[in-house]
Write a protein that holds these residues in place. Structure first.
Motif, PDB file in Angstrom:
ATOM      1  N   MET A   1     -50.299  55.648  82.076  1.00  0.00           N
ATOM      2  CA  MET A   1     -50.026  54.144  81.916  1.00  0.00           C
ATOM      3  C   MET A   1     -48.971  53.618  82.454  1.00  0.00           C
ATOM      4  O   MET A   1     -48.571  52.529  82.771  1.00  0.00           O
ATOM      5  N   LEU A   2     -47.853  54.598  82.900  1.00  0.00           N
ATOM      6  CA  LEU A   2     -46.648  54.154  83.333  1.00  0.00           C
ATOM      7  C   LEU A   2     -46.722  54.540  85.055  1.00  0.00           C
ATOM      8  O   LEU A   2     -45.913  54.393  85.880  1.00  0.00           O
ATOM      9  N   GLY A   3     -48.174  55.038  85.359  1.00  0.00           N
ATOM     10  CA  GLY A   3     -48.334  55.090  86.675  1.00  0.00           C
ATOM     11  C   GLY A   3     -47.506  56.066  87.715  1.00  0.00           C
ATOM     12  O   GLY A   3     -47.131  57.112  87.290  1.00  0.00           O
TER      13      GLY A   3
ATOM     14  N   SER B   1     -34.116  60.803  90.265  1.00  0.00           N
ATOM     15  CA  SER B   1     -35.576  60.264  90.240  1.00  0.00           C
ATOM     16  C   SER B   1     -35.514  58.755  90.084  1.00  0.00           C
ATOM     17  O   SER B   1     -36.600  58.258  90.841  1.00  0.00           O
ATOM     18  N   ALA B   2     -34.608  58.181  89.514  1.00  0.00           N
ATOM     19  CA  ALA B   2     -34.487  56.825  89.480  1.00  0.00           C
ATOM     20  C   ALA B   2     -34.266  56.157  91.036  1.00  0.00           C
ATOM     21  O   ALA B   2     -34.703  55.230  91.456  1.00  0.00           O
ATOM     22  N   ASN B   3     -33.469  57.062  91.670  1.00  0.00           N
ATOM     23  CA  ASN B   3     -32.951  56.571  93.024  1.00  0.00           C
ATOM     24  C   ASN B   3     -34.339  56.617  93.956  1.00  0.00           C
ATOM     25  O   ASN B   3     -34.448  55.907  95.009  1.00  0.00           O
ATOM     26  N   LYS B   4     -34.974  57.743  94.045  1.00  0.00           N
ATOM     27  CA  LYS B   4     -36.328  58.189  94.501  1.00  0.00           C
ATOM     28  C   LYS B   4     -37.261  56.840  94.327  1.00  0.00           C
ATOM     29  O   LYS B   4     -38.081  56.352  95.234  1.00  0.00           O
ATOM     30  N   LEU B   5     -37.141  56.335  93.012  1.00  0.00           N
ATOM     31  CA  LEU B   5     -38.277  55.438  92.534  1.00  0.00           C
ATOM     32  C   LEU B   5     -37.642  53.669  92.890  1.00  0.00           C
ATOM     33  O   LEU B   5     -38.192  52.802  92.515  1.00  0.00           O
ATOM     34  N   GLY B   6     -36.523  53.574  93.329  1.00  0.00           N
ATOM     35  CA  GLY B   6     -35.668  52.483  93.615  1.00  0.00           C
ATOM     36  C   GLY B   6     -35.394  51.926  92.369  1.00  0.00           C
ATOM     37  O   GLY B   6     -35.320  50.382  92.275  1.00  0.00           O
TER      38      GLY B   6
ATOM     39  N   LYS C   1     -45.824  60.137  87.004  1.00  0.00           N
ATOM     40  CA  LYS C   1     -46.055  61.179  87.750  1.00  0.00           C
ATOM     41  C   LYS C   1     -44.809  61.657  88.591  1.00  0.00           C
ATOM     42  O   LYS C   1     -44.627  62.971  88.584  1.00  0.00           O
ATOM     43  N   VAL C   2     -43.779  60.841  89.145  1.00  0.00           N
ATOM     44  CA  VAL C   2     -42.755  61.295  89.875  1.00  0.00           C
ATOM     45  C   VAL C   2     -41.850  62.203  88.833  1.00  0.00           C
ATOM     46  O   VAL C   2     -41.330  63.270  89.172  1.00  0.00           O
ATOM     47  N   VAL C   3     -41.406  61.819  87.675  1.00  0.00           N
ATOM     48  CA  VAL C   3     -40.723  62.507  86.740  1.00  0.00           C
ATOM     49  C   VAL C   3     -41.327  63.558  86.140  1.00  0.00           C
ATOM     50  O   VAL C   3     -40.533  64.347  86.029  1.00  0.00           O
ATOM     51  N   LEU C   4     -42.575  63.731  85.897  1.00  0.00           N
ATOM     52  CA  LEU C   4     -43.058  64.937  85.358  1.00  0.00           C
ATOM     53  C   LEU C   4     -43.147  66.088  86.464  1.00  0.00           C
ATOM     54  O   LEU C   4     -42.630  67.088  85.989  1.00  0.00           O
ATOM     55  N   LEU C   5     -43.380  65.626  87.719  1.00  0.00           N
ATOM     56  CA  LEU C   5     -43.532  66.615  88.774  1.00  0.00           C
ATOM     57  C   LEU C   5     -42.057  67.228  88.761  1.00  0.00           C
ATOM     58  O   LEU C   5     -41.920  68.286  89.174  1.00  0.00           O
ATOM     59  N   ARG C   6     -41.163  66.377  89.020  1.00  0.00           N
ATOM     60  CA  ARG C   6     -39.758  66.851  89.311  1.00  0.00           C
ATOM     61  C   ARG C   6     -39.031  67.514  88.055  1.00  0.00           C
ATOM     62  O   ARG C   6     -38.539  68.541  88.342  1.00  0.00           O
ATOM     63  N   PHE C   7     -39.676  67.092  86.798  1.00  0.00           N
ATOM     64  CA  PHE C   7     -39.245  68.006  85.783  1.00  0.00           C
ATOM     65  C   PHE C   7     -39.626  69.460  85.884  1.00  0.00           C
ATOM     66  O   PHE C   7     -39.149  70.441  85.593  1.00  0.00           O
TER      67      PHE C   7
ATOM     68  N   ILE D   1     -49.150  63.794  76.360  1.00  0.00           N
ATOM     69  CA  ILE D   1     -48.413  63.434  77.681  1.00  0.00           C
ATOM     70  C   ILE D   1     -49.488  62.898  78.645  1.00  0.00           C
ATOM     71  O   ILE D   1     -49.144  62.368  79.719  1.00  0.00           O
ATOM     72  N   GLY D   2     -50.786  63.141  78.394  1.00  0.00           N
ATOM     73  CA  GLY D   2     -51.829  62.542  79.364  1.00  0.00           C
ATOM     74  C   GLY D   2     -51.819  61.110  79.511  1.00  0.00           C
ATOM     75  O   GLY D   2     -52.134  60.630  80.633  1.00  0.00           O
TER      76      GLY D   2
END
Length: 538
Positions: free
Chosen positions: A206-208, A523-528, A212-218, A201-202
């Motif tokens: 590559m997805l920037g 998450s998608a809404n947060k990322l636009g 990070k947002v998805v993993l932290l929210r998960f 997962i490290g």
């Protein structure tokens, strides 16, 4: 399915790595997967993934290359692999547009869901390990084991005491031996699963920002839902002789518990089965190897090989889980310890209730935040939920989940192709909630005290084990073994836990899948990256 298809016949063929050769390799792969009993939908998906990777190898090869296709069975495990000599061409690193789809390949490949790449001695290797079809589903086998234990226990209890003593003398040592095997594999399996997962997962950098947002929210959602469940339900369980500590004493115990996560040495946690310390060391080791990168390539290869070996051993052990459940429940019946199962039944029913309630609450929260129709979102999520509920398999619901998220919920494909496979592996809100509530019922049954520090430990352990649970047969059994040991619940409770999990697993899986869809909307809404027109479209 015919008996011939249960074993993959050995085959070896050399094919040039060009356009025609890729078609030939793809057809060989499809034939092998069909012979192995893989369903048609998965064959198409695996075939497309392999063709894309082979096309990449062909375009980046420095000279004409000949690939070797092999398939067969080793020690009862079927395999298909394609090898190509030359420089290293890792699909994870070779193309940024494939990063999202290939990021979780190693995690999913452990469950036979996608090809796994490796490079050694100048050879690129792509391998698939399909699960061997079974004559009876694992669910039917477990139900037969539970029924058999109930019948055998009832008959033995009706016989003279001397006969029961002889039966106990046979069953109890056998249970201890089986439990020893599980405890021997559980600690290294959890350590390797966490450490290897971090390494894979490290590559999320590559997805920037998306990764990070998805993993932290998960991670946050898993522990938050488990903690809220604990606050709502723990007061309903009152073990006999159990006392609860509050105030300064509880705060001091929690503080000591947090500091106790740090082990004094690297051996004691494995000897004592301290899962929090084992997971802490696994996280540290995984992060170190991640930071070192190519400097630790040899160690990473070794770790991956050991992880594969341990999980293979667990797959072998998992074939005898029905036997373990039968022996465990029979041992409990002979000891007359099952006279009052109210605590266990209460834990099972409340676990089911929590797993049904959380998808509804999560969807409601998402709809309120996004200001969309709650009934409409539920209708869109329902097909995926029903597949997961009826099969207890996130793999069976994967294709429907991908389609629902992208085409019905309006979530960007850049998020969907990365977050859905990853979420089905580690976003197990239902698993964490189910583990913890079932542990509450078992604690009441065995009279284990449940003070506040115990509850905090249970929330942390259940959440970590749900995230770290290896996606192989027997993974949940390993988690129950570790969880109950950490919470001071007797080892014989594992049989009851697995028996309860037969029913609870359907609801835990469907809970995790539905909560994942709601979380990805947020998450998608947060990322636009949420298409509101698609989401609001009936």
């Amino acid at each position: 399915m015919s008996k011939e298809k249960l074993t993959l016949s050995r085959q070896r063929k050399e094919v040039p790595l060009d356009g025609a050769g890729i078609d030939t390799l793809s057809q060989l792969l499809a034939n092998g997967l069909e012979q192995a009993g893989v369903n048609r939908k998965d064959i198409i998906r695996l075939r497309l993934a392999v063709e894309e990777i082979l096309g990449m190898w062909s375009s980046r090869a420095e000279q004409e290359t000949v690939c070797t296709f092999r398939c067969g069975t080793r020690l009862g495990r079927m395999y298909l692999e394609i090898t190509a000599p030359g420089k290293r061409i890792d699909p994870d690193e070779a193309a940024a547009d494939m990063a999202g789809r290939m990021l979780c390949s190693n995690l999913l490949a452990q469950a036979g869901l996608s090809p796994v790449y490796s490079y050694q001695d100048g050879i690129n290797r792509l391998a698939i390990y399909p699960s061997k079809p079974q004559k009876l589903s694992p669910l039917i086998q477990l139900l037969l084991a539970i029924l058999g234990a109930a019948v055998a226990g009832t008959v033995l209890l009706a016989l003279p005491a001397q006969v029961r003593e002889v039966a106990t003398g046979v069953v109890d040592p056998l249970f201890s031996a089986l439990m020893g095997i599980l405890q021997t594999l559980a600690s290294p399996m959890i350590f390797l699963s966490v450490c290897w997962g971090i390494i894979n997962i490290g590559d999320v950098h590559m997805l920037g920002r998306i990764g990070k947002v998805v993993l932290l929210r998960f991670l946050g959602a898993v522990f938050l839902l488990t903690a809220v469940t604990a606050v709502c339900l723990v007061w309903m369980f009152q073990p006999e002789g159990g006392t609860a500590s509050m105030g300064e004493t509880a705060a001091a115990q929690i503080y000591s518990m947090i500091l106790g996560i740090i082990p004094s040495n690297i051996i004691t946690p494995f000897l004592e089965g301290n899962s929090l310390q084992i997971i802490f060391m696994a996280i540290c080791a995984g992060l170190v190897l991640l930071v070192l990168g190519e400097k630790s390539s040899a160690l990473r290869v070794l770790l991956g090989q050991v992880n594969t070996a341990v999980q293979f051993m667990m797959e072998i052990v998992s074939r005898y889980i029905p036997l373990f459940v039968f022996v465990s429940l029979l041992s409990l019946l002979l000891s007359d310890a099952m006279s009052n199962l109210s605590g266990v039944v209460k834990g099972l029913l409340l676990g089911i209730a929590a797993c049904v309630a959380w998808p509804l609450l999560y969807a409601l929260w998402a709809c309120l935040r996004l200001k969309v129709s709650f009934p409409m979102v539920l209708r869109k999520q329902l097909p995926t939920y029903l597949i997961a509920l009826s099969t207890a398999s996130s793999s069976a619901a994967l294709s429907t989940n991908l389609e629902t998220c992208e085409r019905k919920l309006g979530i960007s494909g850049r998020i969907v192709h990365f977050a859905v496979p990853l979420g089905q592996v580690m976003f197990k809100t239902g698993g964490a909630v189910g583990f913890f509530v079932l542990a509450l019922g078992l604690s009441e049954f065995y009279g284990v005290a449940m003070p506040l520090p115990w509850v905090v430990t249970g929330v942390l352990t259940a959440g970590l084990l749900a995230i770290a649970a290896p996606p192989v047969p027997g993974g949940s059994l390993t988690c129950y073994t570790v969880l109950l040991t950490q919470l001071g619940i007797p080892a014989e409770a594992v049989g009851l836990a697995v028996a309860g999990n037969v029913i609870l697993d359907f609801f835990m899986t469907s809970c995790g899948i539905s909560c994942l869809q709601s979380e990805l909307m947020l998450s998608a809404n947060k990322l636009g990256m949420l298409d509101r027109q698609q989401l609001e479209k009936e």
